[in-house]
Scaffold this motif. Structure first.
Motif: not given
Length: 380
Positions: A46, A63, A102, A216
Motif C-alpha cells: 500500500n 493487490y 485500501t 492491509y
C-alpha cells in the motif's frame, strides 16, 4: 543534542528483552514516529514510494488479484441472493473494511504522501533544533504509539486465528449422512469448493488472501492511530513553544518567536484538517458497518449458548471490534483535549513584562491557538 545522540539515548532506555527492542528493525530514521507502520505498509504494497522495484510491482499485482477475489464474493452474494453468505459477510464486516480502506488510501495516495512528509519533516526539524523539552515530549508520544500499536498487532493476530479456524470447527456437522464443509469466503473459483479436495484448495487460497487483506487493515489502522498520537503530541509541543514565546531581553526575538509559533500552529491545524479529510469517508462507512456488525455478533452469541467454541470465537471478535473502536475514539479525543490546552502555555510566558505592541501580538497568538480541533466522520 544531535539526532544520533537522541537515538542512542532512546536505545539505552529500551530493555533488550522488550518487544520494542525486538521490533527496532522496523524503525526508520527518516520517519521518527511513523517508521514501523510505513515499513508494514510497504510490506503490504500500500505504501509504495518506489514503483520501479520488481517487488513493488509484484505487490500491486497481488493487490488487484485480491480485490478481484473479494469483489467476486460480493457479486456472487448479490447475484445468487445467498442469505447465508450475506450473513457471514455482515458478521465479519470489520474484516471486509480492508476493501474501502485500501481503495481510499490508494485514491488519495498523493495526499497521504504530503501528510507523512509533513509529519517527518516536522519531527526531524525539531530533533535538529535540540530543544530538550521538545525532544522529551516527542520521545514520550513515540513510545506511547509503540506501546499502543504493538499490542494491537498481537490482538489482531489472535482475532485472525479465531476467524480463520472457525470454519474447520463447523466441518464436523453431518446432515442427512453428508458432511458439510464450511468455507471462509464465497470466492468464485474454477472448481468445486464444496467437497474435498477442491474444498482444501479453496481454503488455502482463501486463507492466504484473507491474511493479506488483514495485513492491509492492520497497517492502515496502525498508521491512522499513530497519526492521531502524532497530532496530540505536536499540540503538546505547540504548548511548549507558547511557554517560551517571550524573550524578556529582546523585543525582536519575542516578535520572531510569536511569528514562528503562529506559523507552526497554523500549519498543524491545516494538516489536521487534511488528515480528517483522508479518514472521514472510511470512518463514516466504518461507523455504519460496525453498528450492523455488533448487532449480528450479539445475536450469534445468544444463539450459540450451547456451542462454547463458537461463542468464545464470537466474543473474541466482538472484543477486538470494541477495542479497535476505543483506540480510534480515545486518541482522536486526545487531539481535541490537547488543542484546548495549547493557548494556556502563553500565560506561563513572561508576556506581562513586554510593551503594548508585543502584548497585542500575544493576544492574537492566544486567539489563534485557542481553536478547538476535532474529527468528524462524513460521507463521500
Amino acid at each position: 543534542m544531535s539526532i544520533e545522540g537522541y537515538k542512542r539515548i532512546r536505545n539505552k532506555k529500551i530493555s533488550r528483552y522488550s518487544l520494542q527492542y525486538m521490533l527496532k528493525c522496523l524503525e526508520d530514521p527518516e520517519h521518527p514516529s511513523a517508521g514501523p507502520y510505513l515499513s508494514f505498509m510497504n510490506l503490504t504494497g500500500n505504501w509504495h514510494p518506489n514503483m520501479e522495484l520488481k517487488s513493488t510491482r509484484f505487490k500491486q499485482m497481488v493487490y488487484y488479484i485480491l480485490m478481484t477475489f473479494f469483489f467476486s464474493q460480493y457479486l456472487k452474494c448479490l447475484i445468487g441472493l445467498d442469505l447465508s453468505a450475506l450473513l457471514f459477510i455482515i458478521q465479519t464486516a470489520p474484516f471486509h473494511m480492508g476493501t474501502p480502506k485500501t481503495i481510499f488510501f490508494r485514491k488519495d495516495y498523493h495526499l497521504w504522501e504530503k501528510l507523512i512528509d509533513y509529519m517527518s519533516r516536522t519531527e526531524l526539524r525539531q530533533l535538529s533544533d535540540e530543544d530538550e523539552e521538545v525532544i522529551d515530549v516527542m520521545d514520550e508520544y513515540i513510545r506511547k504509539s509503540r506501546r499502543v500499536i504493538y499490542p494491537f498487532w498481537f490482538m489482531a493476530i489472535c482475532c485472525n486465528i479465531s476467524l480463520f479456524t472457525d470454519p474447520y470447527q463447523k466441518n464436523q456437522i453431518v446432515e442427512n449422512g453428508t458432511d458439510i464443509y464450511v468455507p471462509l469466503f464465497q470466492f468464485y473459483v474454477p472448481f468445486n469448493q464444496d467437497v474435498p479436495p477442491g474444498y482444501y484448495y479453496s481454503m488455502v487460497i482463501q486463507t492466504i488472501l484473507g491474511n493479506i487483506m488483514s495485513s492491509y487493515i492492520i497497517s492502515w489502522d496502525s498508521l491512522v492511530i499513530s497519526t492521531f498520537i502524532f497530532f496530540a503530541g505536536q499540540l503538546k509541543i505547540s504548548r511548549v513553544y507558547c511557554t517560551k514565546v517571550i524573550d524578556p531581553e529582546s523585543k525582536e526575538r519575542s516578535h520572531e518567536n510569536i511569528i514562528k509559533c503562529h506559523r507552526f500552529h497554523t500549519s498543524l491545524k491545516e494538516h489536521q484538517k487534511l488528515f480528517e479529510k483522508l479518514i472521514s469517508s472510511v470512518m463514516f462507512i466504518y461507523l455504519i458497518v460496525i453498528s450492523i456488525n455488533l448487532g449480528s455478533c450479539i445475536i450469534q452469541i445468544s444463539n450459540a449458548s450451547g456451542d462454547l467454541p463458537a461463542m468464545m470465537a464470537a466474543m473474541l471478535f466482538v472484543f477486538g471490534i470494541l477495542v479497535q473502536l476505543l483506540i480510534f475514539y480515545w486518541f482522536s479525543n486526545e487531539v481535541t483535549v490537547e488543542s484546548l490546552s495549547v493557548s494556556s502555555g502563553i500565560f506561563e510566558s513572561k508576556w506581562i513584562t513586554m510593551d503594548a505592541k508585543i502584548q497585542k501580538e500575544v493576544a492574537l497568538l492566544q486567539h489563534t491557538t485557542s481553536k478547538r480541533l476535532f474529527f468528524q466522520s462524513r460521507a463521500m
